[in-house]
Write a protein that holds these residues in place. Structure first.
Motif, short mmCIF file in Angstrom:
data_model
loop_
_atom_site.label_atom_id
_atom_site.label_comp_id
_atom_site.label_asym_id
_atom_site.label_seq_id
_atom_site.Cartn_x
_atom_site.Cartn_y
_atom_site.Cartn_z
N SER A 134 -54.81 -11.53 -36.55
CA SER A 134 -53.37 -12.22 -36.43
C SER A 134 -52.74 -11.57 -34.93
N GLY A 135 -52.37 -12.55 -34.16
CA GLY A 135 -51.58 -12.32 -32.94
C GLY A 135 -52.15 -13.51 -31.94
N HIS A 136 -51.36 -13.17 -30.79
CA HIS A 136 -51.84 -14.12 -29.79
C HIS A 136 -52.65 -13.61 -28.56
N TYR A 137 -53.59 -14.50 -28.05
CA TYR A 137 -54.67 -14.04 -27.51
C TYR A 137 -54.78 -15.18 -26.02
N ARG A 157 -53.67 -21.71 -33.83
CA ARG A 157 -53.51 -22.78 -32.94
C ARG A 157 -54.09 -22.31 -31.71
N LEU A 158 -54.74 -23.46 -31.20
CA LEU A 158 -55.68 -23.39 -30.02
C LEU A 158 -55.04 -24.42 -28.79
N THR A 159 -54.85 -23.80 -27.64
CA THR A 159 -54.67 -24.78 -26.53
C THR A 159 -55.54 -24.45 -25.32
N THR A 160 -55.83 -25.54 -24.34
CA THR A 160 -56.52 -24.97 -23.29
C THR A 160 -55.77 -25.86 -22.15
N GLU A 162 -56.65 -28.38 -20.36
CA GLU A 162 -56.98 -29.69 -20.68
C GLU A 162 -56.77 -30.28 -21.83
N THR A 163 -56.16 -29.68 -22.82
CA THR A 163 -56.09 -30.28 -24.37
C THR A 163 -55.02 -30.00 -24.83
N ALA A 164 -54.36 -30.86 -25.78
CA ALA A 164 -52.93 -30.44 -26.44
C ALA A 164 -53.31 -29.44 -27.62
N GLU A 165 -52.44 -29.05 -28.20
CA GLU A 165 -52.43 -27.92 -29.34
C GLU A 165 -53.42 -28.45 -30.37
N GLU A 166 -54.33 -27.62 -30.79
CA GLU A 166 -55.15 -27.96 -32.12
C GLU A 166 -55.00 -26.76 -33.13
N VAL A 167 -54.92 -27.63 -34.24
CA VAL A 167 -54.50 -26.77 -35.37
C VAL A 167 -55.64 -26.53 -36.21
N PHE A 168 -56.17 -25.24 -36.54
CA PHE A 168 -57.34 -25.27 -37.73
C PHE A 168 -57.16 -24.13 -38.41
N CYS A 169 -58.00 -24.41 -39.71
CA CYS A 169 -57.55 -23.26 -40.66
C CYS A 169 -59.01 -22.94 -41.20
N SER A 170 -58.76 -22.03 -42.41
CA SER A 170 -59.85 -21.50 -43.11
C SER A 170 -61.08 -22.47 -43.06
N ALA A 182 -69.45 -23.52 -13.67
CA ALA A 182 -68.80 -22.51 -12.57
C ALA A 182 -67.42 -22.04 -13.09
N SER A 183 -66.82 -22.89 -13.67
CA SER A 183 -65.29 -22.96 -13.95
C SER A 183 -65.07 -21.93 -15.33
N GLY A 184 -65.95 -21.59 -16.17
CA GLY A 184 -65.73 -20.84 -17.28
C GLY A 184 -64.85 -21.57 -18.15
N ILE A 185 -64.36 -20.77 -19.18
CA ILE A 185 -63.20 -21.54 -20.31
C ILE A 185 -62.10 -20.57 -20.36
N ALA A 186 -61.21 -21.08 -20.18
CA ALA A 186 -59.80 -20.59 -20.63
C ALA A 186 -59.21 -21.19 -21.76
N LEU A 187 -58.57 -20.38 -22.61
CA LEU A 187 -57.62 -20.80 -23.86
C LEU A 187 -56.67 -19.87 -24.41
N GLU A 188 -55.74 -20.45 -24.92
CA GLU A 188 -54.73 -19.65 -25.47
C GLU A 188 -54.79 -19.73 -26.90
N LEU A 189 -54.75 -18.63 -27.84
CA LEU A 189 -55.10 -18.79 -29.27
C LEU A 189 -53.85 -18.06 -29.88
N THR A 190 -53.19 -18.63 -30.85
CA THR A 190 -52.32 -17.98 -31.71
C THR A 190 -52.70 -18.05 -33.08
N ALA A 191 -52.89 -16.66 -33.71
CA ALA A 191 -53.39 -16.60 -35.06
C ALA A 191 -52.30 -16.18 -36.08
N ASP A 192 -51.91 -16.87 -36.99
CA ASP A 192 -51.02 -16.47 -38.00
C ASP A 192 -51.42 -15.32 -38.63
#
Length: 210
Positions: A134-137, A157-160, A162-170, A182-192
């Motif tokens: 759990s935490g924000h990454y 919850r995941l956001t990039t 280019e994309t809106a927030e996606e909620v996913f679960c177990s 060449a761009s790589g991947i950047a994202l924000e992840l919040t785990a409850d």
């Protein structure tokens, strides 16, 4: 950025390559591949009895324990690699990396164990696996072509950019595929609170590979 999502109803279970148990395939790339020609494969397995692992020449593997007491891996080292010995894996252990050629026999410390297994074809791509609680990454994976996020427990919850927030679960699995390598991947992840996830980053040796 392309995103794909799987849930428990999408997964399929099949026998181990050596017939000693069964595995649940979460995702395989390219889609439609089999055990002879995949580039990468993510799966879970229920280990109920002691026995050897299947041999996968040319494949790099990472294993993590999801549930159960402990899995003891007895290894016979390849020439020029780490000496033979036993590796004790629990739910608190870091994911364990080894080659598909390595002779590995699994021993259960107590009852059955559930594990997560990532495999990549060595001459095509490399991977790393990281456990997230759990935490924000903020994740900025420069050079990554693909990222897999597997939720073992809880919600996230995941956001990039280019994309809106996606909620996913177990039981959910997310694949992020960067169409501009060449761009790589950047994202924000919040785990409850109580969430357990695994982040798998894939880099292709040929940066233009699909």
């Amino acid at each position: 950025m392309l995103m794909q999502r799987w849930s428990e109803s999408d997964y399929q279970t099949m026998p181990w390559k050596n017939g000693g148990g069964s595995t649940t395939e979460l995702a395989i790339f390219p889609a439609g591949s089999d055990l002879d020609n995949f580039i990468w494969r993510l799966s879970t397995a229920q280990v109920a009895v002691d026995g050897p692992f299947s041999s996968f020449p040319g494949i790099d593997r990472t294993l993590a324990v999801l549930s159960g007491a402990a899995l003891i891996l007895h290894t016979k080292a390849e020439q020029g690699t780490t000496p033979s010995g036993a590796v004790h894996l629990t739910q608190n252990s870091a994911p364990y990396c080894f080659t598909g050629e390595l002779e590995v026999a699994a021993e259960l410390a107590e009852s059955s164990v559930s594990d997560l297994n990532m495999m990549t074809r060595r001459d095509v791509c490399t991977h790393t696996m990281r456990k997230l609680l759990s935490g924000h990454y903020h994740i900025d994976a420069q050079g990554a072509r693909q990222i897999l996020l597997y939720c073992v427990a809880g919600n996230a919850r995941l956001t990039t950019p280019e994309t809106a927030e996606e909620v996913f679960c177990s039981g959910d699995l997310m694949l992020l595929n960067e169409t501009h390598p060449a761009s790589g991947i950047a994202l924000e992840l919040t785990a409850d609170e109580g969430a357990v996830l695994f982040l798998i980053t894939l880099e292709f040796l040929d940066k233009g590979a699909d």
